[in-house]
Design a protein around this motif. Structure first.
Motif, PDB file in Angstrom:
ATOM      1  N   LEU A   1       0.846  -1.203   0.000  1.00 23.43           N
ATOM      2  CA  LEU A   1       0.000   0.000   0.000  1.00 23.43           C
ATOM      3  C   LEU A   1       0.876   1.246   0.000  1.00 23.43           C
ATOM      4  CD1 LEU A   1      -2.567  -1.229   2.620  1.00 23.43           C
ATOM      5  CD2 LEU A   1      -3.080  -0.653   0.251  1.00 23.43           C
ATOM      6  N   PRO A   2       0.368   2.351  -0.512  1.00 24.62           N
ATOM      7  CA  PRO A   2       1.169   3.581  -0.524  1.00 24.62           C
ATOM      8  C   PRO A   2       1.601   3.965   0.899  1.00 24.62           C
ATOM      9  CG  PRO A   2      -0.838   3.865  -1.798  1.00 24.62           C
ATOM     10  CD  PRO A   2      -0.946   2.542  -1.115  1.00 24.62           C
ATOM     11  N   GLY A   3       2.813   4.442   1.020  1.00 17.21           N
ATOM     12  CA  GLY A   3       3.349   4.767   2.331  1.00 17.21           C
ATOM     13  C   GLY A   3       2.967   6.142   2.829  1.00 17.21           C
ATOM     14  N   THR A   4       2.466   6.990   1.947  1.00 14.74           N
ATOM     15  CA  THR A   4       2.134   8.350   2.363  1.00 14.74           C
ATOM     16  C   THR A   4       0.623   8.575   2.313  1.00 14.74           C
ATOM     17  OG1 THR A   4       2.266   9.109   0.100  1.00 14.74           O
ATOM     18  CG2 THR A   4       4.294   9.254   1.400  1.00 14.74           C
ATOM     19  N   VAL A   5       0.218   9.608   3.029  1.00 18.00           N
ATOM     20  CA  VAL A   5      -1.216   9.965   3.031  1.00 18.00           C
ATOM     21  C   VAL A   5      -1.647  10.366   1.625  1.00 18.00           C
ATOM     22  CG1 VAL A   5      -2.882  11.650   3.920  1.00 18.00           C
ATOM     23  CG2 VAL A   5      -1.212  10.630   5.455  1.00 18.00           C
ATOM     24  N   GLN A   6      -0.800  11.123   0.933  1.00 21.20           N
ATOM     25  CA  GLN A   6      -1.137  11.547  -0.434  1.00 21.20           C
ATOM     26  C   GLN A   6      -1.325  10.330  -1.342  1.00 21.20           C
ATOM     27  OE1 GLN A   6       1.127  12.886   1.471  1.00 21.20           O
ATOM     28  NE2 GLN A   6       1.285  15.117   1.155  1.00 21.20           N
ATOM     29  N   GLY A   7      -0.431   9.354  -1.159  1.00 18.84           N
ATOM     30  CA  GLY A   7      -0.526   8.127  -1.950  1.00 18.84           C
ATOM     31  C   GLY A   7      -1.832   7.403  -1.670  1.00 18.84           C
ATOM     32  N   LEU A   8      -2.178   7.353  -0.386  1.00 19.07           N
ATOM     33  CA  LEU A   8      -3.434   6.681  -0.017  1.00 19.07           C
ATOM     34  C   LEU A   8      -4.646   7.420  -0.569  1.00 19.07           C
ATOM     35  CD1 LEU A   8      -3.327   5.390   3.656  1.00 19.07           C
ATOM     36  CD2 LEU A   8      -3.927   4.133   1.604  1.00 19.07           C
ATOM     37  N   LEU A   9      -4.558   8.748  -0.539  1.00 21.91           N
ATOM     38  CA  LEU A   9      -5.670   9.545  -1.091  1.00 21.91           C
ATOM     39  C   LEU A   9      -5.836   9.265  -2.585  1.00 21.91           C
ATOM     40  CD1 LEU A   9      -5.332  12.974   0.739  1.00 21.91           C
ATOM     41  CD2 LEU A   9      -7.256  11.385   0.876  1.00 21.91           C
ATOM     42  N   LEU A  10      -4.710   9.118  -3.243  1.00 25.86           N
ATOM     43  CA  LEU A  10      -4.750   8.792  -4.677  1.00 25.86           C
ATOM     44  C   LEU A  10      -5.359   7.422  -4.895  1.00 25.86           C
ATOM     45  CD1 LEU A  10      -1.456  10.008  -6.372  1.00 25.86           C
ATOM     46  CD2 LEU A  10      -3.793  10.377  -7.161  1.00 25.86           C
ATOM     47  N   LEU A  11      -4.938   6.471  -4.039  1.00 26.39           N
ATOM     48  CA  LEU A  11      -5.503   5.119  -4.122  1.00 26.39           C
ATOM     49  C   LEU A  11      -7.021   5.173  -3.880  1.00 26.39           C
ATOM     50  CD1 LEU A  11      -5.076   1.955  -4.173  1.00 26.39           C
ATOM     51  CD2 LEU A  11      -4.977   2.101  -1.696  1.00 26.39           C
ATOM     52  N   GLY A  12      -7.415   5.974  -2.889  1.00 27.12           N
ATOM     53  CA  GLY A  12      -8.844   6.138  -2.576  1.00 27.12           C
ATOM     54  C   GLY A  12      -9.610   6.671  -3.770  1.00 27.12           C
ATOM     55  N   ALA A  13      -9.045   7.696  -4.399  1.00 28.52           N
ATOM     56  CA  ALA A  13      -9.709   8.297  -5.568  1.00 28.52           C
ATOM     57  C   ALA A  13      -9.841   7.252  -6.677  1.00 28.52           C
ATOM     58  CB  ALA A  13      -8.910   9.496  -6.054  1.00 28.52           C
TER      59      ALA A  13
END
Lengths: 238, 294
Positions: A200-212
């Motif tokens: 999974l993405p290690g950063t919050v921004q990465g997770l937000l992108l994954l969420g989108a």
């Protein structure tokens, strides 16, 4: 599209009187808990989304909506498509609400007013308020799982009938679990190449992108399920 | 006279029932009673008009538009009242109005609430708690609020008490005062048809047994009674629903066939109810009632 929007509004107005009190209660309880114990508890508000979806079919059956659908100036396929888009939008709206409430909980940090600040338990609480990644992951995960389950249930229910819906879902789950076990066993014994789960993405921004991305994927899945269902139902009479 | 509804050669088959070449038309400005015993095909015909049932062959034209290809346009201008409420039962009148209004371009909220008041319907009570008469009125209020030019009612008076039935018929009579409108009214309560219909279509075993004006129907048939021995041989075959009993017989007969009737036989004008009963009796005696249809 206008027809779909009208039917979605119709579905929302049908569910609203039945759903509003349970949904608000669920939201208040979990938001209240998240304020003091862990922002990720906000992800449980997804249970509140259920009450905007589950009653629809029961009401439709009880109130003879098939007759109403036959009289409304709307294409039948759009009635079906609208239901799937409605399921997506309800879950999406709840997901956004959860994010906002989680951010609020994280900003307020109300755990600070609780007693025994130095206890082990409170340390865990404190950590949960700092773990934005986990909170995000829970919210995105809850949205994805619930949206997928409800849209799949809707498709099965409409195609095979509500009475068979549970049976079919159990069979589907059984088959999927079986396949997964076989797959993992084979992979474990290196009969097939080992599968490495993507990290999974290690950063919050990465997770937000994954969420989108997951939101877009779920929207697509709902649209596909809607099309499949509309196509199957097109052969049937109202 | 322009037809507001025209059905031509409608065929629709199910496993255990079929509509066989159903044809009839309703001119603008009139009420048509659509009668027949249970299972005669009235509801299937109505479902076909609404494109809820897929027809096998034939054509249905409403307002001059095709019922399949122009179904959306037709439904904008059509009001439908079924024998049971098809609205969300947990909602009240206001919530129902909110739900339905976006679907119709010509929806008039003022008119809707005027009708609700006129029909004495409570605005804040769940519609599921309404009596059957109130539910019928609500469905009519909806039809009138989007300025429906044609109202189709499927068995609206069955299960209604006489007062509610009378009210409903008055509403329909008032509605049809505008000569651009039409009403198709399916029922097996023929007294309602006798009271308000201008035209009658009788459906029997999936076929149209009669279609035309109500007056022509009642003038075309008579109930004949007397001693069986007095029936001329040539007449016996023309009797519909012949029923012999110990002291004589009764049957339905076309008034055209009354010519040369012996004085010993009595006859009187048949009511629609009697016509339906004799058609059913004819079936039981396994004679071909279609030969007698007008």
């Amino acid at each position: 599209m206008r027809e779909i929007l009208k039917i979605m509004r119709f579905d929302f107005l049908t569910a609203r009187p039945l759903a509003i009190i349970p949904a608000v209660t669920v939201a208040l309880i979990f938001f209240g808990l998240s304020l003091f114990f862990a922002p990720l508890i906000c992800s449980y508000i997804t249970f509140g989304a259920m009450v905007f979806v589950i009653p629809l079919q029961a009401v439709a059956d009880k109130s003879g909506f098939h007759k109403l659908y036959g009289t409304l100036p709307v294409r039948r396929s759009n009635i079906t498509r609208a239901r799937f888009l409605y399921i997506f939008l309800v879950h999406f709206a709840v997901e956004i609400l959860e994010l906002l409430l989680a951010v609020t909980a994280m900003s307020l940090k109300l755990y600070r007013v609780l007693p025994n600040q130095n206890s082990e338990m409170m340390q865990m609480v404190k950590e949960s308020f700092e773990d934005t990644r986990l909170t995000l992951l829970m919210i995105i995960g809850a949205f994805t799982v619930f949206c997928l389950i409800f849209s799949y249930m809707e498709m099965m229910g409409q195609i095979y009938g509500r009475e068979n819906e549970f049976k079919i879902i159990m069979i589907t789950l059984g088959v999927l679990t079986g396949l997964l076990i076989v797959f993992l066993t084979l992979s474990d014994h290196e009969i097939i190449p080992k599968i490495h789960m993507p990290s999974l993405p290690g950063t919050v921004q990465g997770l937000l992108l994954l969420g989108a991305a997951l939101n877009i994927v779920m929207c697509g899945i709902c649209l596909i399920f809607g099309e499949i269902t509309a196509h199957k139902l097109a052969k049937r009479e109202l | 006279m322009e037809n507001i509804l025209e059905i031509s050669g409608l065929c629709k088959s199910y496993d255990d029932f079929s509509l066989k070449s159903v044809s009839f038309s309703l001119p603008r400005g009139f009420i048509m009673g659509f009668v027949g015993e249970n299972g005669s095909g009235k509801t299937t015909t109505i479902r076909s008009i609404l494109n809820m049932a897929k027809i096998d062959s034939g054509s249905i034209s409403v307002f001059g538009l095709d019922s399949v290809t122009d179904t959306i346009t037709i439904k904008e201008r059509l009001g439908v009242v079924f024998d049971s409420l098809y609205l969300a039962e947990h909602l009240n009148v206001r919530q129902i109005e909110q739900q339905l209004k976006p679907f119709y371009k010509d929806w008039d909220s003022k008119e809707f609430f005027r009708r609700i008041k006129e029909f004495d319907l409570p605005e804040n009570r769940k519609v599921g708690d309404f009596s059957k008469g109130m539910k019928m009125k609500l469905m009519i209020a909806i039809a009138l609020s989007h300025k429906a030019e044609l109202i189709i009612l499927d068995e609206p008076t069955s299960g209604l008490d006489p007062v509610a039935r009378d009210e409903l018929l008055d509403i329909l009579a008032e509605y049809i005062e505008d000569e651009n409108r039409g009403v198709l009214f399916s029922t097996h309560i023929t007294a309602d048809v006798e009271r308000i219909a201008d035209y009658v279509t009788i459906l029997h075993s999936g076929k149209v047994w009669y279609t035309g004006t109500k007056d022509e129907l009642t003038e075309s048939y008579a109930v004949i009674k007397g001693a069986e021995k007095d029936i001329p041989a040539a007449l016996k075959e023309k009797l519909i629903g012949f029923h012999a009993y110990r002291n004589g017989f009764d049957a339905l007969i076309k008034t055209d066939d009354l010519f040369g009737l012996p004085n010993t036989l009595e006859y009187e004008k048949a009511s629609i109810d009697e016509i339906l009963v004799y058609i059913a009796k004819e079936d039981k005696h396994e004679r071909n009632s279609e030969d007698h249809a007008v």
